[in-house]
Design a protein around this motif. Structure first.
Motif, mmCIF file in Angstrom:
data_model
loop_
_atom_site.group_PDB
_atom_site.id
_atom_site.type_symbol
_atom_site.label_atom_id
_atom_site.label_comp_id
_atom_site.label_asym_id
_atom_site.label_seq_id
_atom_site.Cartn_x
_atom_site.Cartn_y
_atom_site.Cartn_z
ATOM 1 N N PRO A 170 0.804 -1.224 0.000
ATOM 2 C CA PRO A 170 0.000 0.000 0.000
ATOM 3 C C PRO A 170 0.838 1.275 0.000
ATOM 4 O O PRO A 170 0.401 2.301 -0.531
ATOM 5 C CB PRO A 170 -0.819 -0.127 1.290
ATOM 6 C CG PRO A 170 -0.926 -1.600 1.523
ATOM 7 C CD PRO A 170 0.397 -2.150 1.079
ATOM 8 N N ARG A 171 2.029 1.236 0.628
ATOM 9 C CA ARG A 171 2.936 2.393 0.624
ATOM 10 C C ARG A 171 4.228 2.026 -0.090
ATOM 11 O O ARG A 171 4.701 0.898 -0.022
ATOM 12 C CB ARG A 171 3.294 2.831 2.042
ATOM 13 C CG ARG A 171 2.185 3.441 2.840
ATOM 14 C CD ARG A 171 2.718 4.135 4.085
ATOM 15 N NE ARG A 171 1.634 4.573 4.948
ATOM 16 C CZ ARG A 171 1.228 3.922 6.038
ATOM 17 N NH1 ARG A 171 1.854 2.818 6.424
ATOM 18 N NH2 ARG A 171 0.222 4.371 6.759
ATOM 19 N N GLY A 172 4.827 3.030 -0.740
ATOM 20 C CA GLY A 172 6.133 2.863 -1.325
ATOM 21 C C GLY A 172 7.230 3.022 -0.282
ATOM 22 O O GLY A 172 6.964 3.326 0.887
ATOM 23 N N ALA A 173 8.476 2.858 -0.709
ATOM 24 C CA ALA A 173 9.606 2.872 0.213
ATOM 25 C C ALA A 173 9.725 4.189 0.976
ATOM 26 O O ALA A 173 9.874 4.191 2.208
ATOM 27 C CB ALA A 173 10.899 2.584 -0.551
ATOM 28 N N ASN A 174 9.669 5.319 0.283
ATOM 29 C CA ASN A 174 9.843 6.605 0.967
ATOM 30 C C ASN A 174 8.710 6.882 1.948
ATOM 31 O O ASN A 174 8.937 7.400 3.043
ATOM 32 C CB ASN A 174 9.966 7.742 -0.049
ATOM 33 C CG ASN A 174 11.333 7.798 -0.683
ATOM 34 O OD1 ASN A 174 12.340 7.544 -0.031
ATOM 35 N ND2 ASN A 174 11.384 8.133 -1.955
ATOM 36 N N ALA A 175 7.482 6.547 1.567
ATOM 37 C CA ALA A 175 6.350 6.753 2.468
ATOM 38 C C ALA A 175 6.449 5.832 3.681
ATOM 39 O O ALA A 175 6.104 6.227 4.801
ATOM 40 C CB ALA A 175 5.041 6.523 1.730
ATOM 41 N N ALA A 176 6.923 4.602 3.474
ATOM 42 C CA ALA A 176 7.097 3.667 4.582
ATOM 43 C C ALA A 176 8.154 4.174 5.552
ATOM 44 O O ALA A 176 7.980 4.117 6.782
ATOM 45 C CB ALA A 176 7.489 2.294 4.049
#
Length: 224
Positions: free
Chosen positions: A106-112
């Protein structure tokens, strides 16, 4: 999976720059963009070490408008528009990002990573390292009972890499004496964010935890 480089590789290693904001402190964010968690600052006039650079939100600052963001040695990012590096372009190698998992999160790496930075110092996730990483990537639960089980699945299915520095966004896997294993999220450049760093969520070297197994894409096949 093959690591993907974002941006254009630069010629230098361990570049430095001087913050120039004309007075105010420069915000350090969890990822290269103005929407990501702001977790600390750097003083105007400070010299910073730049460990890699990547593309992000366009920012207009002291040195014009730039989409380049500088990753600092503390694991955070600042806009290059406020850093005097002697160049308008890249002065350091591009940040290496992990490849995409077979099942999208649901989230990409930067958002995670931004989600994780927003919880720095929290002790609420102690003994819940796997849940912490899964929730960072936007899942309610990982689907595995322990990080050891998750790491075993990753290894058995050919996702585990045992060489090279874990790229940004990778899951970094460990054995532990309790047999439950441990997992954290790579910031890139040899750093991870996760639980059990001085009793809470923190940033550490990826080799700080004993019994390093390797790294993988952020793959959660049975999460929900």
């Amino acid at each position: 999976m093959t690591a993907v480089l974002l941006g254009t590789s630069g010629p230098a290693l361990a570049a430095t720059g001087t913050v120039n904001t004309a007075g105010s402190a420069l915000t350090v964010r969890a990822a290269p963009g103005t929407s990501y968690d702001a977790w600390t600052t750097v003083a105007d006039g400070a010299t910073v070490t730049i460990v890699c650079q990547t593309e992000g939100t366009a920012v207009t600052g002291t040195y014009g408008t730039s989409t380049v963001w500088d990753m600092l040695s503390n694991g955070g990012f600042v806009s290059d528009a406020y850093v005097n590096t002697g160049s308008d372009g890249y002065v350091e190698n591009a940040c290496a990002y992990v490849g995409s998992p077979a099942r999208a999160n649901p989230r990409g790496a930067n958002a995670a990573i931004s989600w994780a930075f927003a919880r720095l110092g929290s002790a609420s996730y102690e003994n819940l390292c796997l849940a912490f990483t899964a929730q960072a990537y936007g899942w309610s639960y990982s689907g595995w009972n322990t990080a050891e089980i998750g790491g075993d699945w990753i290894q058995a299915n050919g996702y585990l890499h045992t060489s090279g520095i874990p790229p940004r966004g990778a899951l970094v896997w460990y054995h532990n004496s309790a047999g439950t294993g441990h997992v954290a999220i790579s910031l890139g450049e040899g750093k991870v964010i996760g639980t059990s760093v001085n009793g809470g969520v923190g940033v550490a070297s990826y080799t700080a935890h004993v019994s390093y197994r390797g790294w993988s894409v952020a793959q959660y096949p049975v999460a929900g």
